[in-house]
Design a protein around this motif. Structure first.
Motif, PDB file in Angstrom:
ATOM      1  N   MET B  55       0.723  -1.195  -0.154  1.00  0.00           N
ATOM      2  CA  MET B  55      -0.038   0.016  -0.100  1.00  0.00           C
ATOM      3  C   MET B  55       0.962   1.296  -0.004  1.00  0.00           C
ATOM      4  O   MET B  55       0.505   2.344   0.450  1.00  0.00           O
ATOM      5  CB  MET B  55      -1.057  -0.059   1.196  1.00  0.00           C
ATOM      6  N   HIS B  56       2.093   1.273  -0.314  1.00  0.00           N
ATOM      7  CA  HIS B  56       3.002   2.388  -0.459  1.00  0.00           C
ATOM      8  C   HIS B  56       2.506   3.553  -1.072  1.00  0.00           C
ATOM      9  O   HIS B  56       2.451   4.775  -0.587  1.00  0.00           O
ATOM     10  CB  HIS B  56       4.408   1.716  -0.840  1.00  0.00           C
ATOM     11  N   ASP B  57       2.164   3.241  -2.447  1.00  0.00           N
ATOM     12  CA  ASP B  57       1.830   4.456  -3.218  1.00  0.00           C
ATOM     13  C   ASP B  57       0.486   5.181  -2.796  1.00  0.00           C
ATOM     14  O   ASP B  57       0.450   6.238  -2.751  1.00  0.00           O
ATOM     15  CB  ASP B  57       1.436   3.693  -4.613  1.00  0.00           C
ATOM     16  N   ARG B  59      -0.304   5.250   0.771  1.00  0.00           N
ATOM     17  CA  ARG B  59       0.276   6.204   1.634  1.00  0.00           C
ATOM     18  C   ARG B  59       0.592   7.717   1.116  1.00  0.00           C
ATOM     19  O   ARG B  59       0.174   8.559   1.444  1.00  0.00           O
ATOM     20  CB  ARG B  59       1.178   5.701   2.382  1.00  0.00           C
ATOM     21  N   HIS B  60       1.548   7.459  -0.012  1.00  0.00           N
ATOM     22  CA  HIS B  60       1.861   8.867  -0.508  1.00  0.00           C
ATOM     23  C   HIS B  60       0.657   9.676  -0.899  1.00  0.00           C
ATOM     24  O   HIS B  60       0.549  10.838  -0.865  1.00  0.00           O
ATOM     25  CB  HIS B  60       3.009   8.354  -1.613  1.00  0.00           C
ATOM     26  N   LEU B  61       0.021   9.008  -1.729  1.00  0.00           N
ATOM     27  CA  LEU B  61      -1.102   9.803  -2.504  1.00  0.00           C
ATOM     28  C   LEU B  61      -2.244  10.269  -1.553  1.00  0.00           C
ATOM     29  O   LEU B  61      -3.106  11.174  -1.941  1.00  0.00           O
ATOM     30  CB  LEU B  61      -1.624   9.010  -3.774  1.00  0.00           C
ATOM     31  N   CYS B  66       5.413   9.203   4.664  1.00  0.00           N
ATOM     32  CA  CYS B  66       5.696   7.669   4.541  1.00  0.00           C
ATOM     33  C   CYS B  66       7.101   7.528   4.743  1.00  0.00           C
ATOM     34  O   CYS B  66       7.307   6.480   5.538  1.00  0.00           O
ATOM     35  CB  CYS B  66       5.249   7.258   3.162  1.00  0.00           C
ATOM     36  N   HIS B  67       7.977   8.074   4.277  1.00  0.00           N
ATOM     37  CA  HIS B  67       9.401   7.754   4.545  1.00  0.00           C
ATOM     38  C   HIS B  67      10.409   9.006   3.980  1.00  0.00           C
ATOM     39  O   HIS B  67       9.808  10.030   3.748  1.00  0.00           O
ATOM     40  CB  HIS B  67       9.803   6.654   3.816  1.00  0.00           C
TER      41      HIS B  67
END
Ligand code: ZN
Lengths: 255, 67
Positions: B55-57, B59-61, B66-67
């Motif tokens: 679900m990385h993308d 979180r950013h969008l 995120c990091h």
């Protein structure tokens, strides 16, 4: 949750199911928007991130990522959908708890007010203090501090909305209500922005236009989510088979 | 308009005191789900970092740090 019980608890269960369904729809729409307009920016940012990373030592194989880029692009829609369902459940519960305290005769209008408050309180106010960052922006060492600051901005955003409602209700005239509400929320936001720590971690070499485009799309994703959630749940609470306004009811009976 | 409770014509159920516990439970579960998407790094999902990376993308969008 059992669908038996008192009329009120049955009513809450039905409301909750509708809220979760509205959240599912809104999350899928937000995911489609994010996939269409956001992924090119994420790809571009990851390319910058990888170009900046030190090359792997010769002889050692490049470490295989846990999830491929294609997997992450599918996971994007999963993320927005789960997030949408969670927000739908919270909106439905907030509606059930607050409906009778909102001074409007229209059920859908009460929903629009709550969804709009969320868009301002948990999206717009945190966004202006801590705009979202694409990959390659942000120091991993400060992630905990940035997360807590973001959550604090989110809570203060809700406080600002609450302050606006309380201030507006002290006034009678329409324009004075608007002025009091706006002033109260701006004071809360100004104090909050001054109190919260500033974060400035964008590398000087990161393309500004990419950063801007990413942030606009990110705001758009949340705008799509809350607009779709408000409209869908608003449609679900609109009483069916009853006239939308008393005026129209009179017309119907007169005819 | 006054702050006095008015009889609003609404189809919404009246939530009684006993149901406040249910409502709080629902909100807690929903916040846990949002936490899973936005912040979890395997402690909640028990999937290691798999769900986090998946679900990385998102979180950013969604605008989450995120990091
Ligand atoms: Zn990231």
């Amino acid at each position: 949750m059992p669908l038996t019980g008192t009329p009120a608890s049955r009513g809450f269960a039905q409301l909750l199911i509708r809220g979760l369904l509205a959240g599912l729809i809104a999350g899928l729409l937000a995911g489609a928007f994010a996939f269409t307009f956001g992924e090119t920016h994420i790809d571009a940012a990851i390319a910058i991130e990888q170009a900046a990373a030190p090359p792997a030592a010769p002889g050692t194989a490049e470490e295989e990522p846990l999830v491929s880029r294609d997997g992450q692009k599918a996971g994007l829609v999963l993320a927005t959908t789960l997030y949408g369902i969670a927000m739908g459940g919270i909106l439905a519960t907030a509606y059930a708890l607050l409906r009778r305290r909102l001074h409007t005769r229209s059920d859908p209008r009460a929903v629009f007010f709550l969804a709009g408050s969320a868009l301002v309180g948990v999206v717009l106010i945190p966004f202006l203090k801590y705009p979202p960052n694409p990959p390659a922006v942000g120091d991993p060492a400060t992630i905990d501090q940035r997360t807590w600051s973001y959550l604090a901005a989110l809570v203060l955003g809700l406080v600002a909305v609450w302050a606006a409602v309380v201030a507006a209700r002290t006034q009678q005239a329409e324009w004075r209500r608007a002025a009091a509400g706006t002033t109260a929320s701006l004071v809360v936001v100004a104090v909050a922005y001054l109190m919260l720590p500033s974060i400035d971690e964008v590398p000087a070499t990161f393309p500004p236009s990419l950063l801007w485009d990413f942030r606009v799309v990110s705001l758009g994703v949340q705008a799509v989510l809350w607009t779709a959630l408000g409209l869908t749940f608003g449609a679900f609470v609109t009483p069916r088979g009853t006239p939308a306004s008393p005026a129209r009811a009179e017309q119907t009976t007169a005819a | 308009m006054s702050d006095i409770q008015q009889a609003q014509p609404t189809a919404a159920p009246a939530i009684t005191g006993r149901q406040l516990g249910t409502a709080a439970g629902v909100v807690a579960v929903m916040l846990l789900l949002a936490y899973l998407v936005a912040f979890d790094q395997g402690a909640l999902s028990q999937s290691g970092m798999y769900l986090h990376e998946l679900m990385h993308d998102g979180r950013h969008l969604l605008g989450v740090p995120c990091h």
